[in-house]
Design a protein around this motif. Structure first.
Motif, mmCIF file in Angstrom:
data_model
loop_
_atom_site.group_PDB
_atom_site.id
_atom_site.type_symbol
_atom_site.label_atom_id
_atom_site.label_comp_id
_atom_site.label_asym_id
_atom_site.label_seq_id
_atom_site.Cartn_x
_atom_site.Cartn_y
_atom_site.Cartn_z
ATOM 1 N N ARG A 218 0.994 -1.175 -0.184
ATOM 2 C CA ARG A 218 -0.068 -0.079 -0.395
ATOM 3 C C ARG A 218 0.973 1.613 0.326
ATOM 4 O O ARG A 218 2.090 1.244 0.326
ATOM 5 C CB ARG A 218 -1.031 0.019 1.045
ATOM 6 C CG ARG A 218 -1.395 -1.131 1.633
ATOM 7 C CD ARG A 218 -2.496 -1.405 3.021
ATOM 8 N NE ARG A 218 -3.631 -2.098 3.240
ATOM 9 C CZ ARG A 218 -2.479 -2.359 4.322
ATOM 10 N NH1 ARG A 218 -1.940 -2.450 4.580
ATOM 11 N NH2 ARG A 218 -3.257 -3.828 4.500
ATOM 12 N N ILE A 219 0.751 2.179 -0.747
ATOM 13 C CA ILE A 219 0.949 3.597 -0.654
ATOM 14 C C ILE A 219 0.323 4.368 -0.258
ATOM 15 O O ILE A 219 -1.187 4.232 -0.668
ATOM 16 C CB ILE A 219 1.704 3.662 -1.833
ATOM 17 C CG1 ILE A 219 1.046 4.336 -3.008
ATOM 18 C CG2 ILE A 219 2.946 3.164 -2.154
ATOM 19 C CD1 ILE A 219 1.284 4.412 -4.146
ATOM 20 N N GLY A 220 0.152 5.914 0.380
ATOM 21 C CA GLY A 220 -0.518 6.857 0.516
ATOM 22 C C GLY A 220 -0.035 7.817 1.713
ATOM 23 O O GLY A 220 1.007 8.126 1.446
ATOM 24 N N ARG B 141 -4.673 5.549 1.588
ATOM 25 C CA ARG B 141 -4.208 4.283 1.102
ATOM 26 C C ARG B 141 -4.622 4.130 -0.395
ATOM 27 O O ARG B 141 -5.931 3.531 -0.278
ATOM 28 C CB ARG B 141 -3.915 3.477 2.336
ATOM 29 C CG ARG B 141 -3.620 3.414 3.743
ATOM 30 C CD ARG B 141 -2.071 3.957 3.380
ATOM 31 N NE ARG B 141 -1.268 4.032 4.957
ATOM 32 C CZ ARG B 141 -1.719 5.009 5.096
ATOM 33 N NH1 ARG B 141 -2.284 6.068 4.972
ATOM 34 N NH2 ARG B 141 -1.394 4.575 6.864
ATOM 35 N N TYR B 142 -2.954 3.761 -0.900
ATOM 36 C CA TYR B 142 -3.834 2.841 -1.939
ATOM 37 C C TYR B 142 -2.814 1.165 -2.477
ATOM 38 O O TYR B 142 -2.369 1.148 -1.812
ATOM 39 C CB TYR B 142 -3.539 3.637 -3.520
ATOM 40 C CG TYR B 142 -3.438 2.661 -5.342
ATOM 41 C CD1 TYR B 142 -4.571 2.270 -5.479
ATOM 42 C CD2 TYR B 142 -2.064 2.043 -5.017
ATOM 43 C CE1 TYR B 142 -4.526 1.334 -6.336
ATOM 44 C CE2 TYR B 142 -2.185 1.130 -6.263
ATOM 45 C CZ TYR B 142 -3.170 1.004 -6.806
ATOM 46 O OH TYR B 142 -3.296 0.252 -7.912
ATOM 47 N N GLY B 143 -3.674 0.360 -2.471
ATOM 48 C CA GLY B 143 -3.383 -0.666 -2.298
ATOM 49 C C GLY B 143 -3.254 -1.775 -3.086
ATOM 50 O O GLY B 143 -4.879 -1.833 -4.135
ATOM 51 N N ARG C 103 -13.104 -1.716 -2.648
ATOM 52 C CA ARG C 103 -12.089 -2.221 -3.766
ATOM 53 C C ARG C 103 -12.360 -1.779 -4.795
ATOM 54 O O ARG C 103 -13.687 -1.503 -4.988
ATOM 55 C CB ARG C 103 -12.529 -3.811 -3.466
ATOM 56 C CG ARG C 103 -12.034 -5.043 -3.720
ATOM 57 C CD ARG C 103 -12.559 -6.551 -3.641
ATOM 58 N NE ARG C 103 -13.887 -6.232 -5.325
ATOM 59 C CZ ARG C 103 -14.666 -7.372 -4.490
ATOM 60 N NH1 ARG C 103 -14.831 -8.047 -4.192
ATOM 61 N NH2 ARG C 103 -15.551 -7.079 -5.368
ATOM 62 N N PHE C 104 -11.579 -0.999 -4.841
ATOM 63 C CA PHE C 104 -11.616 -0.686 -6.677
ATOM 64 C C PHE C 104 -11.637 -1.975 -7.841
ATOM 65 O O PHE C 104 -12.924 -1.585 -8.924
ATOM 66 C CB PHE C 104 -10.631 -0.256 -7.119
ATOM 67 C CG PHE C 104 -10.940 1.119 -6.197
ATOM 68 C CD1 PHE C 104 -11.035 1.591 -5.669
ATOM 69 C CD2 PHE C 104 -8.819 1.932 -5.627
ATOM 70 C CE1 PHE C 104 -11.405 2.410 -4.844
ATOM 71 C CE2 PHE C 104 -8.839 2.613 -5.252
ATOM 72 C CZ PHE C 104 -9.558 3.295 -4.436
ATOM 73 N N GLN D 11 -7.149 -4.367 -6.570
ATOM 74 C CA GLN D 11 -7.219 -3.021 -6.241
ATOM 75 C C GLN D 11 -8.054 -2.798 -5.483
ATOM 76 O O GLN D 11 -9.118 -3.176 -5.150
ATOM 77 C CB GLN D 11 -6.412 -2.342 -7.357
ATOM 78 C CG GLN D 11 -5.997 -2.256 -8.410
ATOM 79 C CD GLN D 11 -6.091 -1.250 -9.595
ATOM 80 O OE1 GLN D 11 -5.764 -0.579 -9.314
ATOM 81 N NE2 GLN D 11 -5.844 -2.250 -10.772
ATOM 82 N N TRP D 12 -7.936 -1.307 -4.636
ATOM 83 C CA TRP D 12 -9.107 -1.726 -2.965
ATOM 84 C C TRP D 12 -7.828 0.229 -3.115
ATOM 85 O O TRP D 12 -6.539 0.323 -2.876
ATOM 86 C CB TRP D 12 -8.862 -2.034 -2.277
ATOM 87 C CG TRP D 12 -7.803 -2.215 -1.018
ATOM 88 C CD1 TRP D 12 -7.244 -1.650 -0.056
ATOM 89 C CD2 TRP D 12 -7.111 -3.372 -1.460
ATOM 90 N NE1 TRP D 12 -6.538 -2.435 0.798
ATOM 91 C CE2 TRP D 12 -6.184 -3.534 0.033
ATOM 92 C CE3 TRP D 12 -7.062 -4.173 -2.446
ATOM 93 C CZ2 TRP D 12 -4.894 -4.241 -0.464
ATOM 94 C CZ3 TRP D 12 -5.245 -5.085 -2.070
ATOM 95 C CH2 TRP D 12 -4.350 -4.993 -0.933
ATOM 96 N N GLY D 13 -8.769 1.172 -2.141
ATOM 97 C CA GLY D 13 -8.432 2.320 -1.376
ATOM 98 C C GLY D 13 -8.636 1.968 -0.186
ATOM 99 O O GLY D 13 -9.168 1.237 0.169
ATOM 100 N N GLU D 14 -7.986 3.126 0.665
ATOM 101 C CA GLU D 14 -8.220 2.331 2.593
ATOM 102 C C GLU D 14 -8.640 4.292 2.687
ATOM 103 O O GLU D 14 -7.933 5.123 2.266
ATOM 104 C CB GLU D 14 -7.233 1.712 2.935
ATOM 105 C CG GLU D 14 -7.397 0.846 2.570
ATOM 106 C CD GLU D 14 -6.135 -0.047 3.121
ATOM 107 O OE1 GLU D 14 -5.647 0.473 4.673
ATOM 108 O OE2 GLU D 14 -5.588 -1.161 2.662
ATOM 109 N N ALA D 15 -9.447 5.038 3.650
ATOM 110 C CA ALA D 15 -9.288 6.076 4.745
ATOM 111 C C ALA D 15 -9.144 5.393 6.203
ATOM 112 O O ALA D 15 -9.525 4.646 6.608
ATOM 113 C CB ALA D 15 -10.748 6.369 4.572
#
Lengths: 165, 235
Positions: B116-118, B137-139, B200-201, B173-177
């Motif tokens: 993950r990066i963010g 985050r982008y995972g 989940r994207f 691929q997914w995003g996180e808050a």
């Protein structure tokens, strides 16, 4: 950092870790996969829905399974197909109240594949119809309407019977 | 009287930063108000652009692995510190899952790395190692998974059809808050936790079935909650 603060952070952290959860993967409510046949007849030059006056029994050839047992006044059928065979053969038995018995045979060629779904849900088999043919005792023609047989209960086959007086 | 009011206001404002208040120092009771204002002002002026970096490990995953949870993930993170406000972060982990449903005996197995990066943003003003932050985050994970339903059979045509899907490739691929806090434990050692809402994207998996667990994301679904409990070493 005092003990009080340390405990606050730890308890919040434990709460956080206990919160690790996800949305539930619910199983589909309609989880039966069946082929749907609708019956038709030609009337006044147009195709119209038909209702059989004879008693209908449908069996899967090669097994001892009776799929439809002496059903009366049938205008549509929902029949499960085999999970793995490339070809299914169905025997249609029409019995009139005068005692006459007529048979038709329908042969369905298809490709089937299993769908795992979630571990909590039953595995299902979907089908893709390649071809269909039949004998012509009562049946005039059979047509594929929707070749994909899955959860969506839609008309898959159209069976057109000969018109009788 | 004015000093008392100012002091009360300051304490209230500090508490309003919600949970982080528990981790704040409470030296304000003994210090006179003007001196404290000077300290904060000096801190703001002296904050350099690059304030260092930190590495951290997630303790929740290790505990989940130890208690044989349905899934677990070990994870480490590298985080940069810019002006005590902006924290670009890179997280790398490895997820494990070998889930067998008690109801159906069906199995789903996934073991794979994820990253993950963010970026985090620190809301606290003081530079005392205590932080209240939010971030995104982008995972991503590329994985191979197994599915099995050994007891599957065709009931009508009376044919056993054990279902196995082995080594199937997939990715997600997914995003996180992220929302979390951390506090200084001792010198360069910090402890912190965060809560994560995951969305989940996309996922590319076999049409015959998706894995029960996505490495780094959690139990497969469109959304998911998660969290980490971190031991952090500031360098």
């Amino acid at each position: 950092m005092s003990i009080k603060h340390f405990m606050s952070v730890w308890s919040a952290g434990l709460l956080c870790s206990a919160f690790v959860s996800c949305n539930e993967a619910g199983c589909p409510l309609n989880n039966t996969v069946v082929a749907e046949f609708n019956f038709y007849q030609m009337a006044d030059g147009q195709l119209q829905k038909a209702r059989l006056t004879d008693t209908l029994t449908v069996t899967a050839v090669g097994t001892d399974s009776i799929l439809i047992n002496r059903d009366l006044g049938v205008s549509e059928l929902q029949i499960p197909l085999s999970y793995a065979r490339p070809t299914d053969t169905l025997s249609f038995r029409y019995a009139s109240n005068r005692g006459t018995v007529i048979y038709d045979t329908i042969i369905i060629q298809k490709e089937s594949y299993q769908n795992f779904e979630a571990p909590e849900c039953p595995t299902v088999t979907f089908h893709n119809i390649k071809a269909i043919k039949s004998t012509h005792q009562y049946i005039d023609t059979v047509q594929i309407v929707n070749p994909n047989i899955n959860y969506n209960a839609t008309e898959n086959f159209k069976i057109v019977f000969y018109t009788t007086e | 009287m004015l000093q008392k009011i100012l002091r009360s206001c300051f304490i209230l404002l500090s508490s309003a930063v919600c949970v982080s208040a528990a981790a704040q120092n409470t030296e304000t009771k003994t210090q006179p108000e003007p001196k404290q204002k000077i300290i904060i002002g000096t801190d703001k002026e002296k904050v350099p652009v690059f304030c260092g970096l930190s590495v951290s490990v997630d303790l929740v995953g290790a505990v989940m692995k130890a208690i044989n949870s349905n899934f677990a993930q070990t994870e480490a993170a590298l985080r940069l510190n810019f002006k005590e406000k902006y924290f670009p972060v890179f997280e790398l982990g490895y997820g494990f899952s070998d889930y067998v449903s008690e109801e159906t005996d069906k199995c789903s197995k996934t073991n794979a790395p994820y990253m993950r990066i963010g970026m985090d943003y620190n809301f606290t003003k003081k530079r005392n190692g205590n932080r209240l932050y939010a971030g995104i985050r982008y995972g991503f994970s590329h994985f191979r998974y197994d599915l099995a339903d050994a007891s599957y059979r065709d009931p009508v045509w009376n044919q056993p059809l054990p279902f196995y899907l082995n080594g199937e490739a997939g990715n997600a691929q997914w995003g996180e808050a992220v929302f979390g806090l951390e506090t200084r434990l001792w010198k360069f050692i910090q402890l912190g936790w965060n809560l994560r809402y995951k969305k989940r994207f996309s996922q590319h998996v076999s049409k015959q079935g998706a894995p029960w667990y996505l490495p780094g994301f959690g139990k497969n679904g469109s959304t998911c909650f998660g969290g980490t409990f971190n031991l952090i070493f500031e360098i």
